[in-house]
Enzyme design. Structure first.
Site, mmCIF file in Angstrom:
data_model
loop_
_atom_site.group_PDB
_atom_site.id
_atom_site.type_symbol
_atom_site.label_atom_id
_atom_site.label_comp_id
_atom_site.label_asym_id
_atom_site.label_seq_id
_atom_site.Cartn_x
_atom_site.Cartn_y
_atom_site.Cartn_z
ATOM 1 C CD GLU A 80 -1.429 -0.103 3.629
ATOM 2 O OE1 GLU A 80 -1.960 0.988 3.896
ATOM 3 O OE2 GLU A 80 -1.722 -1.166 4.212
ATOM 4 C CB CYS B 23 -2.331 -4.609 6.316
ATOM 5 S SG CYS B 23 -1.912 -2.962 6.912
ATOM 6 C CG HIS C 260 -2.172 -7.215 10.152
ATOM 7 N ND1 HIS C 260 -1.025 -6.755 9.545
ATOM 8 C CD2 HIS C 260 -2.943 -6.116 10.383
ATOM 9 C CE1 HIS C 260 -1.100 -5.442 9.405
ATOM 10 N NE2 HIS C 260 -2.254 -5.027 9.907
#
Length: 386
Positions: free
Chosen positions: A79, A111, A233
């Protein structure tokens, strides 16, 4: 046919800032950063580094001549794109010297997109088992100096080879993806720093984890006792803890205790690097595999991927015999970095190429990385192999 991650490598910058020092400079209790957020150090990006140089550096650690000749596709998930049209994968392919008969694409969904890249790569290998796909998650997380999000910045890249008969992690077939149109984090085209509603984003993250994990349980009949570890994550390490505790609640049994211990192992590298956006889940996986004392071949690992906006996915893999030999030594490389002062960090932060449309040439005398961003000329980025 088994398909999965054959090997992994991580690369970050050679500089970091200590977050206790940053907290003192900002007039903040250091415990807010080291305990409340769960971060100790943060990668600092010199102007001579970007997602292309970081991604190429990570991938270079994986490649041998025999492996290189089988790569059919390069997928870069990011990103932090450097061009609205041209894929960063093309630059990386060129720097690595890959064959021109190679597919190159860039993927985006906050993400999450590295996980989509892995799933797409798995499909390509299923269709063409002789091929290998290089998936790279490369990002530079920026929120601005002296902002609430400053402590969750970071930079780095994780490169993975997806192939049949993998040496590291075989991917199981059942996956659960979940998406909703949510404005918890975004970066308009005119902005170099992201906009985020932090508390809201954390709540969405936990909800998406519970939604995907519960659906996975419904589809497979598996319970927590079937997992050697769960990885998350981690834009900051406390986020992974929030996700796991959202599932475990008040449980204090042996399974819950074991999963908490393995979560700690998965947090160690991220504590020293910061937010990698697309690469955060996969750095936590590498941290787990290199720091856990209990994992063995045949262990099932759960992976929760999340990208604001929002999309989540829960999927699983089985560890292969000798998996430890198919990653670079991240702890050693982190130990070799150089600490910079807060003033040096601020100077480098403000020296990034960003959206500058001018010709510029950077001084790379102090950057000993294998790949360098030399600058920009005629609106074109100039890269160099050192």
């Amino acid at each position: 046919m088994r398909i999965g991650i054959d090997r992994m490598a991580f690369a970050t910058t050679n500089e970091y800032v200590d977050l206790v020092e940053l907290a003192k400079e900002r007039g903040v209790d250091p415990n807010k950063f080291t305990v409340g957020i769960g971060q100790d150090q943060q990668a600092v990006v010199p102007p001579t580094q970007d997602i292309v140089t970081l991604g190429a550096a990570a991938a270079q650690k994986l490649l041998t001549p025999d492996l290189t000749k089988n790569i059919s596709t390069v997928i870069v998930a990011t990103e932090s794109g450097i061009d609205n049209s041209k894929a960063s994968a093309i630059y990386i392919k060129q720097l690595l010297g890959l064959n021109d008969f190679t597919r190159t694409v860039e993927m985006k969904e906050a993400c999450y997109s590295a996980t989509a890249g892995i799933q797409f790569a798995k499909g390509l290998v299923a269709l063409n088992p002789q091929e290998t796909v290089l998936v790279i998650a490369a990002d530079i997380a920026r929120y601005g100096l002296n902002t609430p999000g400053e402590v969750t910045q970071g930079a780095g890249a994780v490169a993975m080879l997806i192939s049949r008969n993998p040496h590291l992690l075989s991917l199981e077939d059942t996956t659960v993806a979940y998406s909703q149109d949510i404005m918890d984090f975004w970066r308009p085209l005119y902005a170099t720093e992201a906009l985020v509603d932090g508390k809201y984003s954390t709540n969405v993250y936990i909800d998406f984890f519970l939604q995907t994990f519960n659906r996975y349980q419904q589809l497979t009949g598996r319970g927590l006792e079937d997992f050697a570890a769960l990885t998350f994550h981690m834009p900051f390490t406390k986020m992974g803890k929030k996700g796991l505790e959202g599932l475990l609640g008040d449980r204090k049994d042996e399974t819950a205790s074991h999963l908490r211990d393995e979560l700690t192992a998965s947090q160690l590298f991220s504590r020293k690097v910061g937010n990698l956006y697309t690469g955060s889940l996969y750095l936590s996986l590498m941290s787990l595999l290199q720091n856990s004392k209990d994992l063995t071949a045949g262990s099932r690992i759960g992976l929760f991927s999340y990208g604001s906006g929002a999309e989540g996915e829960f999927y699983t893999g089985i560890l292969e015999e000798g998996y430890q030999k198919y990653m670079n030594d991240v702890a050693q490389e982190l130990a070799n970095r150089q600490q910079v002062s807060v003033a040096q960090y601020e100077k480098m932060f403000n020296s990034q190429l960003g959206m500058n449309d001018k010709d510029i040439e950077f001084d790379d005398a102090n950057d000993h990385s294998p790949f360098i961003l030399k600058g920009q000329k005629n609106h074109q980025r100039i890269y160099q192999i050192k």
